[in-house]
Design a protein around this motif. Structure first.
Motif, PDB file in Angstrom:
ATOM      1  N   LYS A  86       0.891  -1.155  -0.051  1.00  0.00           N
ATOM      2  CA  LYS A  86      -0.124   0.172  -0.025  1.00  0.00           C
ATOM      3  C   LYS A  86       1.028   1.233  -0.048  1.00  0.00           C
ATOM      4  N   ARG A  88       2.519   5.267  -0.542  1.00  0.00           N
ATOM      5  CA  ARG A  88       2.293   6.589  -0.588  1.00  0.00           C
ATOM      6  C   ARG A  88       2.971   7.073  -1.808  1.00  0.00           C
ATOM      7  N   THR A  94       6.918   1.100  -4.974  1.00  0.00           N
ATOM      8  CA  THR A  94       6.230  -0.164  -5.351  1.00  0.00           C
ATOM      9  C   THR A  94       6.909  -1.506  -5.546  1.00  0.00           C
ATOM     10  N   HIS A 149       0.674   7.775   8.866  1.00  0.00           N
ATOM     11  CA  HIS A 149       0.388   6.459   8.129  1.00  0.00           C
ATOM     12  C   HIS A 149      -0.798   5.865   8.971  1.00  0.00           C
ATOM     13  N   HIS A 169      -2.688   9.730  -4.964  1.00  0.00           N
ATOM     14  CA  HIS A 169      -3.165   8.341  -4.968  1.00  0.00           C
ATOM     15  C   HIS A 169      -2.733   7.684  -3.692  1.00  0.00           C
ATOM     16  N   ASP A 170      -2.571   8.538  -2.439  1.00  0.00           N
ATOM     17  CA  ASP A 170      -1.773   7.753  -1.201  1.00  0.00           C
ATOM     18  C   ASP A 170      -2.531   6.620  -0.614  1.00  0.00           C
ATOM     19  N   GLN A 171      -2.033   5.606  -0.683  1.00  0.00           N
ATOM     20  CA  GLN A 171      -2.726   4.308  -0.110  1.00  0.00           C
ATOM     21  C   GLN A 171      -2.038   3.996   1.256  1.00  0.00           C
ATOM     22  N   THR A 173      -2.088   5.159   4.495  1.00  0.00           N
ATOM     23  CA  THR A 173      -2.877   5.298   5.700  1.00  0.00           C
ATOM     24  C   THR A 173      -3.577   4.079   6.146  1.00  0.00           C
TER      25      THR A 173
END
Ligand code: HEC
Length: 190
Positions: A86, A88, A94, A149, A169-171, A173
């Protein structure tokens, strides 16, 4: 490259399997590199939050961590990165195929009762370009990380605004302390 040089390069490569067997040697080396790296980042994060609040700690994850990772990579002839399922920053964080597989296995191992703090994986893999030593150590989220986070209720408004602006597109958190945020990954050509 001349034919002769190509031949001698090939001869040198044929010695690679002996090196490739040395999984535990590279695993020890990886632990020795990642231990101080992780500790220093935790310390920098704590210090920045204490001195300037969560907003000022952004530099630890954004500037200090990638710089240290780059320095260590050059110093040891490896590729050291921090990756997550997930992310940021998708450009840096990635996970590749091996890293994704390993992070998913970490989740399964936790579900079976393993402690997040002890999660690691080491493997020698063959890719079209050659053999690589791959290593990953789990990154466990500390209480000092939730400021950026964590769940929506613990991230303050200034930080939230900045994160939304810089990472649309921050994932990364929704975590609580003790969960696995991702892994520090080492890839070494053998
Ligand atoms: C002050 C805010 C802040 C705090 C506190 C913080 N982070 Fe981050 N974190 C970020 C930002 C911003 C990024 C994206 C950096 C970039 O642009 O590469 C990030 C990225 C990461 C990444 C890279 C993968 C990704 O999602 O892009 C990891 C791993 C990570 N943080 C772990 C941690 C851990 C562990 C802690 C606690 C020790 C922590 N962070 C504390 C803001 C923070």
């Amino acid at each position: 490259m001349s034919k002769k040089l190509v031949l001698s390069a090939l001869l040198m490569l044929s010695a690679a399997p002996a090196i490739a067997d040395d999984l535990s040697k590279y695993q020890e080396e990886s632990r020795a590199i990642i231990g101080p790296f992780a500790q220093q980042l935790m310390a920098e994060n704590k210090k920045a939050i204490k001195e300037g609040g969560p907003d000022s700690a952004i530099k630890v994850c954004k500037d200090i961590a990638p710089k240290m990772a780059g320095d260590l990579s050059r110093q040891h002839g490896i590729k050291l990165t921090r990756v997550s399922l997930k992310v940021r920053n998708p450009l840096l964080g990635t996970a590749d195929e091996w890293e994704q597989k390993t992070l998913k296995q970490f989740e399964e191992r936790i579900a079976k009762g393993e402690k997040p703090e002890t999660l690691e994986a080491a493997e020698i893999v063959s890719e079209p370009a050659g053999k690589y030593f791959r290593y990953m150590k789990g990154i466990v989220l500390q209480s000092g990380c939730t400021a950026c986070h964590g769940t929506a209720d613990v991230i303050d408004a200034t930080v939230k605004a900045r994160l939304t602006a810089e990472y649309p597109h921050d994932q990364a958190t929704g975590y609580i302390a003790g969960q696995v945020r991702g892994g520090v990954s080492i890839k070494r050509a053998l």
